[in-house]
Write a protein that holds these residues in place. Structure first.
Motif, PDB file in Angstrom:
ATOM      1  N   ARG A  28      21.717 -16.552 -25.956  1.00  0.00           N
ATOM      2  CA  ARG A  28      22.187 -17.906 -26.240  1.00  0.00           C
ATOM      3  C   ARG A  28      22.033 -18.771 -25.005  1.00  0.00           C
ATOM      4  O   ARG A  28      22.135 -18.287 -23.874  1.00  0.00           O
ATOM      5  N   ASP A  29      21.785 -20.045 -25.255  1.00  0.00           N
ATOM      6  CA  ASP A  29      21.712 -21.052 -24.198  1.00  0.00           C
ATOM      7  C   ASP A  29      22.748 -22.114 -24.548  1.00  0.00           C
ATOM      8  O   ASP A  29      22.498 -22.979 -25.398  1.00  0.00           O
ATOM      9  N   ASN A  30      23.908 -22.012 -23.928  1.00  0.00           N
ATOM     10  CA  ASN A  30      24.987 -22.936 -24.271  1.00  0.00           C
ATOM     11  C   ASN A  30      24.652 -24.379 -23.904  1.00  0.00           C
ATOM     12  O   ASN A  30      25.144 -25.317 -24.545  1.00  0.00           O
ATOM     13  N   ALA A  31      23.835 -24.578 -22.904  1.00  0.00           N
ATOM     14  CA  ALA A  31      23.453 -25.935 -22.520  1.00  0.00           C
ATOM     15  C   ALA A  31      22.607 -26.609 -23.588  1.00  0.00           C
ATOM     16  O   ALA A  31      22.598 -27.837 -23.705  1.00  0.00           O
ATOM     17  N   LYS A  32      21.894 -25.790 -24.366  1.00  0.00           N
ATOM     18  CA  LYS A  32      21.034 -26.326 -25.428  1.00  0.00           C
ATOM     19  C   LYS A  32      21.595 -26.070 -26.820  1.00  0.00           C
ATOM     20  O   LYS A  32      20.924 -26.349 -27.818  1.00  0.00           O
ATOM     21  N   ASN A  33      22.829 -25.524 -26.882  1.00  0.00           N
ATOM     22  CA  ASN A  33      23.463 -25.247 -28.178  1.00  0.00           C
ATOM     23  C   ASN A  33      22.560 -24.411 -29.086  1.00  0.00           C
ATOM     24  O   ASN A  33      22.483 -24.654 -30.302  1.00  0.00           O
ATOM     25  N   THR A  34      21.905 -23.449 -28.496  1.00  0.00           N
ATOM     26  CA  THR A  34      20.897 -22.686 -29.232  1.00  0.00           C
ATOM     27  C   THR A  34      21.089 -21.183 -29.040  1.00  0.00           C
ATOM     28  O   THR A  34      21.378 -20.737 -27.924  1.00  0.00           O
ATOM     29  N   VAL A  35      20.912 -20.454 -30.120  1.00  0.00           N
ATOM     30  CA  VAL A  35      20.885 -18.996 -30.083  1.00  0.00           C
ATOM     31  C   VAL A  35      19.485 -18.551 -30.481  1.00  0.00           C
ATOM     32  O   VAL A  35      18.839 -19.188 -31.320  1.00  0.00           O
TER      33      VAL A  35
END
Length: 114
Positions: free
Chosen positions: A69-76
């Motif tokens: 997950r990349d929390n900065a990009k709101n993406t899993v």
């Protein structure tokens, strides 16, 4: 809202990377998961990553799939390697907040075939 992408047709042994981007929720507080559903089968959990980064996989994908997950990009993401025909399914992402709230993406189709 969850928007999944990255599915497609791939030959056995190939790779795909699925993405699921969330909007309208505090992404970093949610457990994110990928499920899949093959034709005529029940939906099953593939991989899950908690807000704290704990990860678990279903046995058939261990060693081949990687969730991140990349929390900065709101993406899993779901990196899928060494794909097999039995991985063919519609893949869905889920955002789950302590079993109180749950949101689903629309699904992305993965077909593994020669």
């Amino acid at each position: 809202q969850l928007q999944a992408s990255g599915g497609g047709l791939v030959q056995p042994g190939g790779s795909l990377r699925l993405s699921c981007t969330a909007s309208g929720l505090m992404f970093n507080s949610y457990t994110m998961a990928w499920y899949r559903q093959a034709p005529g089968e029940q939906r099953e959990l593939v991989a899950r990553i908690t807000s704290g980064g704990s990860i678990n996989y279903t046995d058939p994908v261990k060693g081949r799939f990687t969730i991140s997950r990349d929390n900065a990009k709101n993406t899993v993401f779901l990196q899928m390697n060494s794909l097999k025909p039995e991985d063919t399914a519609a893949y869905y992402c889920e955002a789950n907040w302590y079993e109180v709230r749950s949101y689903w993406g629309q699904g992305t189709l993965v077909t593994v075939s020669s």
